[in-house]
Structure formats: structure tokens, C-alpha cells
Design a protein around this motif. Structure first.
Motif, PDB file in Angstrom:
ATOM      1  N   VAL A 183       0.781  -1.265   0.074  1.00  0.00           N
ATOM      2  CA  VAL A 183      -0.037   0.007  -0.017  1.00  0.00           C
ATOM      3  C   VAL A 183       0.803   1.396   0.111  1.00  0.00           C
ATOM      4  O   VAL A 183       0.589   2.335  -0.890  1.00  0.00           O
ATOM      5  N   LEU A 197      -5.706  -0.172  -2.313  1.00  0.00           N
ATOM      6  CA  LEU A 197      -6.012  -0.507  -1.005  1.00  0.00           C
ATOM      7  C   LEU A 197      -7.036  -1.455  -0.861  1.00  0.00           C
ATOM      8  O   LEU A 197      -6.930  -2.537  -0.326  1.00  0.00           O
ATOM      9  N   CYS A 204      -3.981  -0.548   7.074  1.00  0.00           N
ATOM     10  CA  CYS A 204      -3.137   0.013   5.760  1.00  0.00           C
ATOM     11  C   CYS A 204      -3.662   1.449   5.367  1.00  0.00           C
ATOM     12  O   CYS A 204      -3.183   2.073   4.808  1.00  0.00           O
ATOM     13  N   LEU A 258      -1.562   4.603   4.527  1.00  0.00           N
ATOM     14  CA  LEU A 258      -1.815   5.168   3.342  1.00  0.00           C
ATOM     15  C   LEU A 258      -1.900   6.870   3.563  1.00  0.00           C
ATOM     16  O   LEU A 258      -1.594   7.558   2.673  1.00  0.00           O
TER      17      LEU A 258
END
Length: 428
Positions: A148, A164, A198, A202
């Protein structure tokens, strides 16, 4: 104009710079600019993130090695090696290219790393014929954040978000192929955990890149505004000079000619001088996009006093060696960096119980200009200032680094004040 006894010579300018480099107690935080070294804040942040993520891939390979070896017992030979190469093979390359390659190369390698990570997860259901009871999760599921983060470097936020979602779903399916006893509810839980964790990584990466781009945009806007002000000042000065020429030369010559009844040698000489002056104006000897020594000093004085009129401003010029032609964009960059130095001093140099003395000294000599801002305030330890501190690295040194022919220096020690030196040597 003659120089005062304290005025440095051009040779002394070189000696002063050598002292900046060799002094024991003064540690320079500086970067000499040039076309090959100019780099935007966004590029620097992208480079640092690429290096960090690439090294993280190497660290993950070492940390996860025991689990990788343990889970390889349940698959046919070769599948584990293929999965590891696809998942982590591009990250060392990303670390290497982030050290010196272009922005485009870094993004390309990051995109390949992200896509290769997806391919690695796709091999998991093919490798495992049936789930195992020994594993709680497949190892690629635990390191999904690497893929990611690589996607965040490579693509814009909307595409990174799509990556993602796809990657989290693929990781959940890969996990179900390995872990025995999986249900639909556990599949949804695996997806939610992977996507939630994640998403935080991100967001951090995207925010860092966006902030760096915003710093670059604001820097360009500030430079353009300063250049516009400098250009307006130069035009006003040219208009005043031309108006003075019309009044003092042209009109007076015409008036004398109307009064003279006969031919006069003095009148002929005056007329010739007037024509020569008009030719100089027409030839554009002073271009509107450059400032001479007087205009440059006045512009810098205005920039300082706009921040704080109490700062003492001194200008020094070498007679015969002050033929400065400073581009207005360079003048704007120097003025913006100088104003930021003054603002930093006002924010951080205060000493309880006494007033802080602040001075600016501008020296014009041999086609260049040197601006020195000093205060006798609190000072600070340069080693304790983070490298990404915007006040020094971007607003002052970053501006000077991107200015062709320019250099920036910051010197300070706790309790001994701070000195900021800005130099431009005709690189424009």
C-alpha cells in the motif's frame, strides 16, 4: 562613494566563506545552489519516503524469514521463492533508486513494487492445495502495508485507495487459503483489519506528499509576489529617471535653444549630451528585470522593515565595484529568505530580562551581494534542529539552494545568538 574602514574587499568575501567552512564551533547548515542540485520539497520527501519504504522491505524479509520458512513446508518447492521475490524483490531496488534517480524513476519502481505485491498474493491460493492448521495467518497478509505504501508513492490518492481495497480483499482471500477453519465472518474480519491498518499508513504517506507539494506551491507564489514588487520598483525608478531626463536635459536644451539668437558651442555640446542620454535610455542600459545596487538595497531594506522596523539596516558598497545587476526573481528569493530569518529571530531569539539586538548588513561588491542578519539572542544548537524543520531547511536554505549562484548559511550556538548569511554571486 568610498568604502568605510570596516568594508570587506572581494578577496575578504572568499576568506569569510572559507571561515564558515572551517570554523570549529560554528557548524554550517548550508547548500550552494545550482541547476544540478536544485530540488523541490516534494521531490525530497518522495526520495526519503522511497528510501524508507525500500529499507522496510529488507527489514521485513529478515523478520518474517522464520515464518516464511515454516509455511514453505506445506507448499510445493519453488512456490515460496516465487512469492518472496514477487512480494519483496522490488523494495531493495526502490531503496537504491531513491538515493539519486529522478522522481519519475522512483514512482515507476514504486508502482512495479505495488503490482508485484498483488501478484505475490495471487500465488498463495495456487500454492496451497488445502488450508493448514499450523498457521494463524499467511506472512504476506501481515506485511500488506508495504504494498500500500508503494502504491501511495507511485499513484495519486484515488488510485491508491482503489489499490488498498483490492489488496485488502486479495490478502483476506490468501489468508483463508492458508488458515484452516475459515468462515465468511472471518473473511470479512480479515479484510476489515487489513484495510483499516493500511488506511492509516496510506493517509500518513499521502498527507506527507501533499504537504510537501503545498510548501512548493506557496514558495513559488511568494517568489512571484516578491519579484512583482521588485519589478514594479524597478519600473518606477526607470520612470523617475526618464522624467528627470526630460525635465533636466531635453526641456532645458529646448529652452536654451529658443533663447539663443545665434549659434552657440555650449548649446551644441548640451544638445549632444542630451541626445547621448536619450540613446542610453533607448538602448535599455538598465533592464526592467534587473536591479542595480541602489534598487536592490532599497528593496531588501523594505522587506526587512515590513517585518520589523526596529531592525538596524546597514548597506556597504565598494566604489567602482558595485556594478550589481541583480535579477528581480533573485532579489525576491533573497528578500523572502531574509524576511523569514527576521521572523524566526522574533519568534525564537527572545531572552528574558533584556532586549535582543538585530542587525542586517548588505554588502555589494564585484557584481555580487552578501546579506548578513545577526541577533544576539538565545541562539540554538544546530545539531538538535530536525532536518525537515521548515523555518531553516525550506524557507531560508531551501530558497537559496534553488537560486542559481546563491548560497545560504546559518550559524548559531546556545546563548551566543544567530547569524544568517545569504550570498548571491551573479549566477542569474
Amino acid at each position: 562613494m568610498t568604502a568605510s574602514s570596516t568594508l570587506d574587499s572581494p578577496a575578504a568575501d572568499s576568506v569569510t566563506l572559507d571561515r564558515f567552512r572551517s570554523s570549529r564551533w560554528r557548524r554550517r547548515v548550508a547548500a550552494v545552489s545550482g541547476e544540478n542540485h536544485a530540488e523541490s520539497t516534494a521531490d525530497r520527501i518522495l526520495r526519503r519516503l522511497g528510501l524508507t519504504i525500500g529499507l522496510a522491505g529488507l527489514i521485513v524479509a529478515v523478520v518474517e524469514l522464520p515464518d516464511i520458512a515454516d509455511q514453505s513446508r506445506f507448499v510445493a518447492p519453488g512456490w515460496t521463492a516465487l512469492t518472496v521475490i514477487l512480494a519483496l524483490g522490488w523494495f531493495p531496488v526502490l531503496a537504491v533508486v531513491s538515493l539519486g534517480r529522478s522522481r519519475r524513476v522512483i514512482r515507476t519502481v514504486a508502482g512495479l513494487a505495488a503490482l508485484s505485491f498483488l501478484a505475490a498474493m495471487a500465488t498463495i491460493p495456487l500454492a496451497y492445495s488445502e488450508p493448514t492448521s499450523d498457521a494463524s495467518s499467511v506472512w504476506v497478509y501481515r506485511v500488506l502495508a508495504l504494498g500500500v505504501l508503494a502504491a501511495a508513492l507511485a499513484w495519486r490518492p484515488p488510485l491508491s485507495v482503489v489499490y488498498l481495497i483490492v489488496a485488502a480483499g486479495e490478502a483476506a482471500l490468501a489468508n483463508r487459503s492458508v488458515v484452516a477453519g475459515g468462515t465468511t465472518l472471518s473473511l470479512i474480519g480479515d479484510f476489515a483489519r487489513a484495510a483499516g491498518l493500511c488506511a492509516m499508513f496510506l493517509w500518513c504517506c499521502t498527507y506527507a506528499l501533499a504537504s510537501a507539494a503545498r510548501v512548493d506551491r506557496e514558495s513559488v507564489i511568494a517568489s512571484k509576489r516578491a519579484a512583482a514588487v521588485a519589478g514594479a520598483a524597478a519600473r518606477d525608478r526607470e520612470q523617475a529617471r526618464f522624467a528627470a531626463l526630460i525635465h533636466d536635459a531635453v526641456l532645458s536644451t529646448l529652452l536654451d535653444a529658443s533663447r539663443a539668437g545665434t549659434e552657440s558651442p555650449v548649446l551644441r555640446q548640451q544638445a549632444q549630451r542630451t541626445l547621448d542620454q536619450l540613446d542610453e535610455c533607448r538602448g535599455g542600459d538598465t533592464e526592467p528585470d534587473h536591479l542595480d545596487a541602489q534598487s536592490a538595497v532599497g528593496f531588501l531594506r523594505s522587506a526587512v522593515h515590513e517585518v520589523n522596523p526596529g531592525v538596524r539596516f546597514t548597506a556597504r558598497r565598494w566604489a567602482g565595484l558595485d556594478d550589481l545587476r541583480l535579477p528581480v526573481d533573485a532579489a525576491g528569493t533573497i528578500a523572502a529568505a531574509l524576511a523569514e530569518a527576521v521572523r524566526n529571530s522574533l519568534r525564537h531569539a527572545t531572552v528574558p530580562g533584556r532586549s535582543v539586538r538585530r542587525t542586517v548588513t548588505v554588502t555589494v561588491s564585484a557584481g555580487g551581494i552578501r546579506v548578513v542578519f545577526r541577533d544576539d539572542g538565545a541562539g540554538f544548537d544546530l545539531d538538535r534542529v530536525p532536518a525537515d524543520r521548515l523555518g531553516n531547511s525550506v524557507s531560508i536554505l531551501g530558497r537559496m539552494r534553488q537560486l542559481a549562484g546563491g548560497a545560504g548559511f546559518v550559524e548559531s550556538q546556545p546563548g551566543e545568538g544567530t547569524t544568517v548569511t545569504l550570498v548571491w554571486g551573479g549566477g542569474g
